[in-house]
Scaffold this active site. Structure first.
Site, PDB file in Angstrom:
ATOM      1  N   ILE A 158       0.865  -1.273  -0.078  1.00  0.00           N
ATOM      2  CA  ILE A 158       0.074   0.166   0.034  1.00  0.00           C
ATOM      3  C   ILE A 158       1.052   1.268  -0.033  1.00  0.00           C
ATOM      4  O   ILE A 158       1.695   1.701   0.960  1.00  0.00           O
ATOM      5  CB  ILE A 158      -0.693   0.162   1.180  1.00  0.00           C
ATOM      6  CG1 ILE A 158      -1.925  -1.245   1.293  1.00  0.00           C
ATOM      7  CG2 ILE A 158      -1.715   1.429   1.099  1.00  0.00           C
ATOM      8  CD1 ILE A 158      -2.477  -1.518  -0.096  1.00  0.00           C
ATOM      9  N   THR A 159       0.903   1.990  -1.148  1.00  0.00           N
ATOM     10  CA  THR A 159       1.773   3.205  -1.379  1.00  0.00           C
ATOM     11  C   THR A 159       1.095   4.430  -0.315  1.00  0.00           C
ATOM     12  O   THR A 159      -0.132   4.256  -0.278  1.00  0.00           O
ATOM     13  CB  THR A 159       1.546   3.643  -2.797  1.00  0.00           C
ATOM     14  OG1 THR A 159       2.197   2.730  -3.410  1.00  0.00           O
ATOM     15  CG2 THR A 159       2.418   4.968  -2.805  1.00  0.00           C
ATOM     16  N   GLU A 368       0.509  -0.801 -10.415  1.00  0.00           N
ATOM     17  CA  GLU A 368      -0.690  -0.136 -11.444  1.00  0.00           C
ATOM     18  C   GLU A 368      -0.864  -0.823 -12.717  1.00  0.00           C
ATOM     19  O   GLU A 368      -1.494  -0.619 -13.730  1.00  0.00           O
ATOM     20  CB  GLU A 368      -0.704   1.474 -11.911  1.00  0.00           C
ATOM     21  CG  GLU A 368      -0.677   2.109 -10.312  1.00  0.00           C
ATOM     22  CD  GLU A 368      -1.261   3.528 -10.151  1.00  0.00           C
ATOM     23  OE1 GLU A 368      -1.922   3.956 -11.140  1.00  0.00           O
ATOM     24  OE2 GLU A 368      -0.652   4.219  -9.401  1.00  0.00           O
ATOM     25  N   GLY A 369      -0.775  -2.264 -12.568  1.00  0.00           N
ATOM     26  CA  GLY A 369      -0.926  -2.999 -13.771  1.00  0.00           C
ATOM     27  C   GLY A 369       0.752  -3.365 -14.223  1.00  0.00           C
ATOM     28  O   GLY A 369       1.254  -2.381 -15.064  1.00  0.00           O
TER      29      GLY A 369
HETATM   30  N1  CAA Z   1     -13.241  -0.051 -16.485  1.00  0.00           N
HETATM   31  C1  CAA Z   1     -14.508  -0.338 -16.228  1.00  0.00           C
HETATM   32  N2  CAA Z   1     -14.759  -1.580 -16.000  1.00  0.00           N
HETATM   33  C2  CAA Z   1     -14.091  -2.563 -16.245  1.00  0.00           C
HETATM   34  C3  CAA Z   1     -12.479  -2.349 -16.680  1.00  0.00           C
HETATM   35  C4  CAA Z   1     -12.259  -0.820 -16.748  1.00  0.00           C
HETATM   36  N3  CAA Z   1     -10.969  -0.650 -17.145  1.00  0.00           N
HETATM   37  N4  CAA Z   1     -11.933  -3.426 -16.793  1.00  0.00           N
HETATM   38  C5  CAA Z   1     -12.876  -4.339 -16.604  1.00  0.00           C
HETATM   39  N5  CAA Z   1     -13.961  -3.888 -16.387  1.00  0.00           N
HETATM   40  C6  CAA Z   1     -15.258  -4.740 -16.047  1.00  0.00           C
HETATM   41  C7  CAA Z   1     -15.474  -5.751 -17.119  1.00  0.00           C
HETATM   42  O1  CAA Z   1     -16.407  -5.128 -18.123  1.00  0.00           O
HETATM   43  C8  CAA Z   1     -16.373  -6.810 -16.254  1.00  0.00           C
HETATM   44  O2  CAA Z   1     -17.808  -6.289 -15.984  1.00  0.00           O
HETATM   45  P1  CAA Z   1     -19.027  -7.128 -16.484  1.00  0.00           P
HETATM   46  O3  CAA Z   1     -18.784  -8.226 -15.272  1.00  0.00           O
HETATM   47  O4  CAA Z   1     -20.298  -6.167 -16.457  1.00  0.00           O
HETATM   48  O5  CAA Z   1     -18.971  -7.927 -17.788  1.00  0.00           O
HETATM   49  C9  CAA Z   1     -15.719  -6.966 -15.171  1.00  0.00           C
HETATM   50  O6  CAA Z   1     -15.020  -5.663 -15.166  1.00  0.00           O
HETATM   51  C10 CAA Z   1     -14.694  -7.863 -15.026  1.00  0.00           C
HETATM   52  O7  CAA Z   1     -13.903  -7.785 -16.070  1.00  0.00           O
HETATM   53  P2  CAA Z   1     -12.831  -8.923 -16.621  1.00  0.00           P
HETATM   54  O8  CAA Z   1     -13.500 -10.073 -16.714  1.00  0.00           O
HETATM   55  O9  CAA Z   1     -11.975  -8.368 -17.731  1.00  0.00           O
HETATM   56  O10 CAA Z   1     -11.652  -9.319 -15.336  1.00  0.00           O
HETATM   57  P3  CAA Z   1     -10.443 -10.140 -15.264  1.00  0.00           P
HETATM   58  O11 CAA Z   1     -10.617 -10.713 -13.786  1.00  0.00           O
HETATM   59  O12 CAA Z   1     -10.524 -10.793 -16.395  1.00  0.00           O
HETATM   60  O13 CAA Z   1      -9.367  -8.963 -15.041  1.00  0.00           O
HETATM   61  C11 CAA Z   1      -7.378  -7.385 -15.458  1.00  0.00           C
HETATM   62  C12 CAA Z   1      -9.141  -7.881 -15.743  1.00  0.00           C
HETATM   63  C13 CAA Z   1      -7.255  -6.371 -16.488  1.00  0.00           C
HETATM   64  C14 CAA Z   1      -6.447  -8.435 -15.535  1.00  0.00           C
HETATM   65  C15 CAA Z   1      -7.437  -6.805 -14.201  1.00  0.00           C
HETATM   66  O14 CAA Z   1      -7.627  -7.617 -13.059  1.00  0.00           O
HETATM   67  C16 CAA Z   1      -6.226  -5.898 -14.035  1.00  0.00           C
HETATM   68  O15 CAA Z   1      -6.146  -4.702 -14.398  1.00  0.00           O
HETATM   69  N6  CAA Z   1      -5.483  -6.248 -13.075  1.00  0.00           N
HETATM   70  C17 CAA Z   1      -4.410  -5.713 -12.680  1.00  0.00           C
HETATM   71  C18 CAA Z   1      -4.541  -5.014 -11.491  1.00  0.00           C
HETATM   72  C19 CAA Z   1      -3.495  -3.721 -10.881  1.00  0.00           C
HETATM   73  O16 CAA Z   1      -3.434  -3.188 -11.883  1.00  0.00           O
HETATM   74  N7  CAA Z   1      -3.037  -4.027  -9.916  1.00  0.00           N
HETATM   75  C20 CAA Z   1      -2.465  -2.653  -9.513  1.00  0.00           C
HETATM   76  C21 CAA Z   1      -2.687  -2.888  -7.800  1.00  0.00           C
HETATM   77  S1  CAA Z   1      -2.652  -1.082  -7.499  1.00  0.00           S
HETATM   78  C22 CAA Z   1      -1.353  -0.192  -7.183  1.00  0.00           C
HETATM   79  O17 CAA Z   1      -0.328  -0.727  -7.997  1.00  0.00           O
HETATM   80  C23 CAA Z   1      -1.421   1.031  -6.609  1.00  0.00           C
HETATM   81  C24 CAA Z   1      -0.098   1.527  -5.922  1.00  0.00           C
HETATM   82  O18 CAA Z   1      -0.192   1.823  -4.737  1.00  0.00           O
HETATM   83  C25 CAA Z   1       0.662   2.327  -6.924  1.00  0.00           C
END
Ligand code: CAA
Length: 386
Positions: A158-159, A368-369
């Site tokens: 957690i940043t 952030e991914g």
């Molecule tokens: N905006 C809005 N809705 C979205 C979306 C978006 N960008 N991406 C997906 N959704 C919705 C989909 O439309 C879907 O909706 P429905 O159920 O209505 O169909 C729902 O969310 C589920 O989507 P997916 O089936 O695509 O989900 P998934 O489990 O396959 O995951 C993923 C997709 C892209 C892998 C996602 O999990 C992801 O981005 N993972 C990475 C997480 C991440 O970035 N973590 C970073 C941690 S935070 C951090 O680093 C903060 C810090 O302190 C600096």
């Protein structure tokens, strides 16, 4: 299509550059070496509107557009990446989500203090066993008879976790529903049932404090729910789309600092009777660095513009944000790598900031991914397959 910035955009870029050069850059080495959280500088950034760049003035922010956010982030990251991480999380991951999904009362309570830099905000999604696969979270929020939620579980990486007062937390309210069973909550770190773990020692962005947080029978009131119950995953993903523009900007700032230092060095450093910049092998690296930097900036500005359009139309900018983050973070890693290489022994030495840029750049390919997740988002968008 107009490549010129507006007067307001140039003004915020100027404010950010001045604070970055006068306050942040001189202490960047100290903060990197000690890992000390730069609270005083964060307060100054807040007083100048940079902790809530896109937050409307009525909630304590600067009321600027997404392009301004990119310009300011690049300047801050150019001076010190760790500062820009704190700025990015406050702006994109904290304020952004509450502005979009919060009630009027939530905006007044949570956004104002963070946008003014009086308090620090954080975003709690990741868990020890769930990073890229965010729906695999185990943190549970169980609804009580009175409509409140009892929260138990751990969040990691957690940043700003050690210093933040407020958190946007994602917890599972209905495990049978997967992504649709996740709810977002606004959490106060001073309330009972909230605990902070040890600060993580990190390779780079060392002054941006990172820790684990734990919930033990933490009670979230019904008014602490952000958006609708079960909509937390979409809130997290939408907020991360904005966050990825911030990280792309951060990558550009780090890369530009490394590039500028290299450009100076190749003109001064001599080998075999001439400046090393006169050798074709160095020239090819300089040209490639410049192209990657420019391409990253243009893609990031395009994503920011698309975010502004999406805010008017209700559309998404996930693909543009992923393309910008992937391109800029990999460019930053490549550019800082080449910068260290061109500086030779001096690039490897702690007497110059090149090795810091190299260490700081790495995180932009991870948080952030990851780059792998950005590729997955882009390829799913392009092919329509999953
Ligand atoms: N905006 C809005 N809705 C979205 C979306 C978006 N960008 N991406 C997906 N959704 C919705 C989909 O439309 C879907 O909706 P429905 O159920 O209505 O169909 C729902 O969310 C589920 O989507 P997916 O089936 O695509 O989900 P998934 O489990 O396959 O995951 C993923 C997709 C892209 C892998 C996602 O999990 C992801 O981005 N993972 C990475 C997480 C991440 O970035 N973590 C970073 C941690 S935070 C951090 O680093 C903060 C810090 O302190 C600096």
């Amino acid at each position: 299509m107009d490549f010129r910035f507006t007067e307001e955009q140039l003004m915020i870029q100027d404010v950010a550059r001045r604070i970055a050069q006068e306050k942040i850059a001189p202490s960047a080495e100290h903060h990197d070496q000690t890992g000390e959280f730069p609270l005083e500088n964060i307060r100054t950034l807040g007083e100048n509107g940079l902790m809530g760049i896109e937050v409307p003035a009525e909630y304590g922010g600067a009321g600027m557009d997404p392009i301004s956010y990119v310009l300011a982030m690049v300047e801050i990251a150019h001076a010190d990446a760790a500062h820009s991480t704190i700025v990015s999380v406050n702006n994109s991951l904290f304020c952004n989500g509450i502005l979009k999904f919060g009630t009027e009362e939530q905006k007044q309570t949570y956004v104002r203090a963070i946008a003014e830099g009086k308090e620090i905000g954080a975003f709690a999604l990741t868990e020890p066993q769930s990073g890229s696969d965010a729906t695999a979270m185990r943190c549970r929020a169980v609804k009580q008879a009175d409509g409140s939620f009892k929260i138990n579980g751990k969040k990691s990486w957690i940043t700003s976790g050690p210093v933040a007062k407020y958190f946007v937390l994602f917890a599972m309210t209905d495990p049978d529903k997967g992504a649709r069973g996740i709810t977002a909550f606004l959490v106060d770190g001073d309330r009972d049932g909230f605990h902070r773990g040890k600060t993580e020692p990190k390779l780079g962005i060392r002054a941006s404090a990172t820790c684990e947080i734990e919930f033990e029978d933490y009670i979230a009131r019904p008014e602490d729910v952000l958006g609708e119950e079960g909509h937390g995953f979409k809130i997290a993903m939408g907020v991360l789309d904005a966050g990825r523009i911030g990280i792309a900007s951060q990558a550009i700032g780090i890369a530009r600092a490394a590039y500028e230092a290299t450009l100076e060095y190749v003109k001064e450093r001599k080998a075999f009777g001439q400046p090393i910049g006169a050798f074709q092998m160095t020239q090819a690296k300089i040209a490639d660095m410049k192209c990657k930097l420019e391409a990253s900036l243009l893609l990031t500005l395009r994503a920011a513009w698309q975010k502004g359009e999406a805010e008017k139309s209700g559309g998404r900018f996930s693909n543009e944000a992923a393309i910008a983050k992937l391109t800029a973070s990999e460019a930053a890693m490549w550019i800082t790598h080449q910068a260290v290489q061109i500086h030779g022994g001096m690039g490897y030495s702690k007497e110059m900031p090149l090795e810091r840029y190299f260490r700081d750049a790495k995180i932009t390919e991870i948080y952030e991914g990851t780059s792998e997740i950005q590729r997955l988002v882009i390829a799913r968008n392009e092919t329509g397959l999953r």
